[in-house]
Design an enzyme around this catalytic site. Sequence first.
Site, mmCIF file in Angstrom:
data_model
loop_
_atom_site.group_PDB
_atom_site.id
_atom_site.type_symbol
_atom_site.label_atom_id
_atom_site.label_comp_id
_atom_site.label_asym_id
_atom_site.label_seq_id
_atom_site.Cartn_x
_atom_site.Cartn_y
_atom_site.Cartn_z
ATOM 1 N N LYS A 102 0.863 -1.196 0.000
ATOM 2 C CA LYS A 102 0.000 0.000 0.000
ATOM 3 C C LYS A 102 0.885 1.226 0.000
ATOM 4 O O LYS A 102 2.019 1.187 0.488
ATOM 5 C CB LYS A 102 -0.892 0.022 1.250
ATOM 6 C CG LYS A 102 -2.121 0.887 1.090
ATOM 7 C CD LYS A 102 -3.201 0.133 0.342
ATOM 8 C CE LYS A 102 -4.462 0.922 0.195
ATOM 9 N NZ LYS A 102 -5.523 0.081 -0.385
HETATM 10 P P1 NAD Z 1 -13.027 7.790 -3.546
HETATM 11 O O1 NAD Z 1 -12.026 8.826 -3.267
HETATM 12 O O2 NAD Z 1 -13.422 7.511 -4.958
HETATM 13 O O3 NAD Z 1 -14.385 8.119 -2.754
HETATM 14 C C1 NAD Z 1 -14.413 8.325 -1.379
HETATM 15 C C2 NAD Z 1 -15.814 8.771 -0.988
HETATM 16 O O4 NAD Z 1 -15.867 8.879 0.430
HETATM 17 C C3 NAD Z 1 -16.199 10.136 -1.553
HETATM 18 O O5 NAD Z 1 -17.574 10.140 -1.887
HETATM 19 C C4 NAD Z 1 -15.951 11.059 -0.364
HETATM 20 O O6 NAD Z 1 -16.733 12.250 -0.405
HETATM 21 C C5 NAD Z 1 -16.400 10.159 0.770
HETATM 22 N N1 NAD Z 1 -15.878 10.580 2.065
HETATM 23 C C6 NAD Z 1 -14.652 11.072 2.370
HETATM 24 N N2 NAD Z 1 -14.606 11.412 3.678
HETATM 25 C C7 NAD Z 1 -15.822 11.137 4.189
HETATM 26 C C8 NAD Z 1 -16.396 11.282 5.472
HETATM 27 N N3 NAD Z 1 -15.685 11.805 6.470
HETATM 28 N N4 NAD Z 1 -17.679 10.881 5.636
HETATM 29 C C9 NAD Z 1 -18.395 10.377 4.610
HETATM 30 N N5 NAD Z 1 -17.908 10.211 3.366
HETATM 31 C C10 NAD Z 1 -16.636 10.596 3.166
HETATM 32 O O7 NAD Z 1 -12.483 6.472 -2.815
HETATM 33 P P2 NAD Z 1 -12.825 4.950 -3.167
HETATM 34 O O8 NAD Z 1 -11.849 4.469 -4.146
HETATM 35 O O9 NAD Z 1 -14.280 4.831 -3.402
HETATM 36 O O10 NAD Z 1 -12.435 4.256 -1.773
HETATM 37 C C11 NAD Z 1 -13.327 4.201 -0.685
HETATM 38 C C12 NAD Z 1 -12.871 3.130 0.273
HETATM 39 O O11 NAD Z 1 -12.848 1.873 -0.414
HETATM 40 C C13 NAD Z 1 -11.473 3.305 0.845
HETATM 41 O O12 NAD Z 1 -11.474 2.777 2.158
HETATM 42 C C14 NAD Z 1 -10.617 2.438 -0.055
HETATM 43 O O13 NAD Z 1 -9.434 2.007 0.594
HETATM 44 C C15 NAD Z 1 -11.554 1.290 -0.291
HETATM 45 N N6 NAD Z 1 -11.257 0.499 -1.490
HETATM 46 C C16 NAD Z 1 -11.210 1.085 -2.728
HETATM 47 C C17 NAD Z 1 -10.963 0.289 -3.836
HETATM 48 C C18 NAD Z 1 -10.983 0.851 -5.243
HETATM 49 O O14 NAD Z 1 -10.882 0.071 -6.193
HETATM 50 N N7 NAD Z 1 -11.142 2.144 -5.428
HETATM 51 C C19 NAD Z 1 -10.714 -1.072 -3.690
HETATM 52 C C20 NAD Z 1 -10.781 -1.637 -2.413
HETATM 53 C C21 NAD Z 1 -11.047 -0.831 -1.325
#
Ligand code: NAD
Length: 411
Positions: A102
Amino acid sequence: MRSSEASKIYFDRAADELDLSDNMRLLLLTAKREVQVQIAVETDHGEIATLIGYRVQHNNARGPMKGGLRYHPHVDLDEVRALAALMTWKTAVVNIPYGGAKGGISLDPSKLSTRELERVTRRFVDAIHDLFGPDVDIPAPDMGTSAEVMAWIMNQYGKYHGFSPACVTGKPVEYHGIPGRNEATGRGVGSLTIKLLTRLERSVPRATIAVQGFGNVGSHTAQFLHDAQCRIVAVSDAFGGVHKETGLDIPELLRYSSEHGGRIDGFSGGDPITNAELLSLKVDVLVPAALGGVLGKGNAASVNAAVIVEGANAPIEPEADAVFLERGIIVLPDILANAGGVTVSWFEWVQNRQHYQWDIHRVREELDRILGEAFEQVWHLSTSRKVTLRTAAYMLGIGRVGRATVLGGIE
Ligand code: NAD
């Protein structure tokens, strides 16, 4: 609680069930390499900004290390370390030939221009280009990073090492990416939610769902479950949320969000709701799909969901996990629930190495098959050993990494 302490609690529970020796525990918990670098860039206003970037390469017993790159102000070494270990167990749970890693940079991407973000990304690659690559460690998108950022990474890496599309995944489809990567994590969260509801003999059509986070994972999860006839009663992002008991019009909300810089506040197809209210709604399924640690001992008792599916990484603190177990709330853990993204990243990497292109049908079919098999294995382990789905998933993942370690030997 620090992120690495929380993940060790889950690790230890599974290691106890597997009867792992202390030596093996230490070996599996210790990261292979942890890097912290200075990133000095010029801002658009000609000033110097100094940022800190991290990459933790946790384990490569089962293959090159794989994991996202996060741009968020809360990023620190401890968080990256915990997330890197999660990736090791996650790639093992879905049985793809990778280890875990990571990375991240502590910054708020909304405060930087696109040009500044590009400069930061390229300087980060300058600092670590010798430490990652197609056979070593392959970054991907995570919170705050996108396909565009991955394209910059591939381009900058290529300046040192030549054409190497497999050095990073989650790239734009027109730039050596793969169709279906963008939706993959949310599709996986959605399809596994349906599998779990079915196993629990709960109805899928009309099931009520609340999703925290409407970025990559949250929006695709909501779309998939909406298409499966579930009722998405609430979604939120960093700026607030919307609620409608009869179900939100998700295609309309997606349109609104794309026209409002990814934000959903102000959407007129529902009533405003805070993040705290969303987490305590009475729903069939709660999907935290934003930040880690959003469900802790302070708010676990107020959760009213029958099932929690961890779309985000580490959204549930161990104290809350214990409360949910006691209250009979079923939790589908992150290392299975959100493994769709890394699975399609693996397809992208294979495609890049073969200079071949997969179509969306093949991507979806293979993804559904791999996640479906992993779900069945975790479910059976959970019922046969009478452990939670989380402990079963950790047992499956840790067991596979442990066996690869022994088979490879440490001489
Ligand atoms: P992203 O940046 O696309 O979206 C994040 C979302 O969370 C946004 O809508 C943002 O406004 C919201 N957010 C941020 N702070 C917040 C808060 N305090 N309260 C409520 N909402 C809040 O990120 P993502 O890629 O969707 O990732 C989200 C989660 O999923 C993370 O934990 C990431 O590690 C995990 N994840 C992502 C992937 C991927 O393929 N993108 C894969 C596995 C896990």
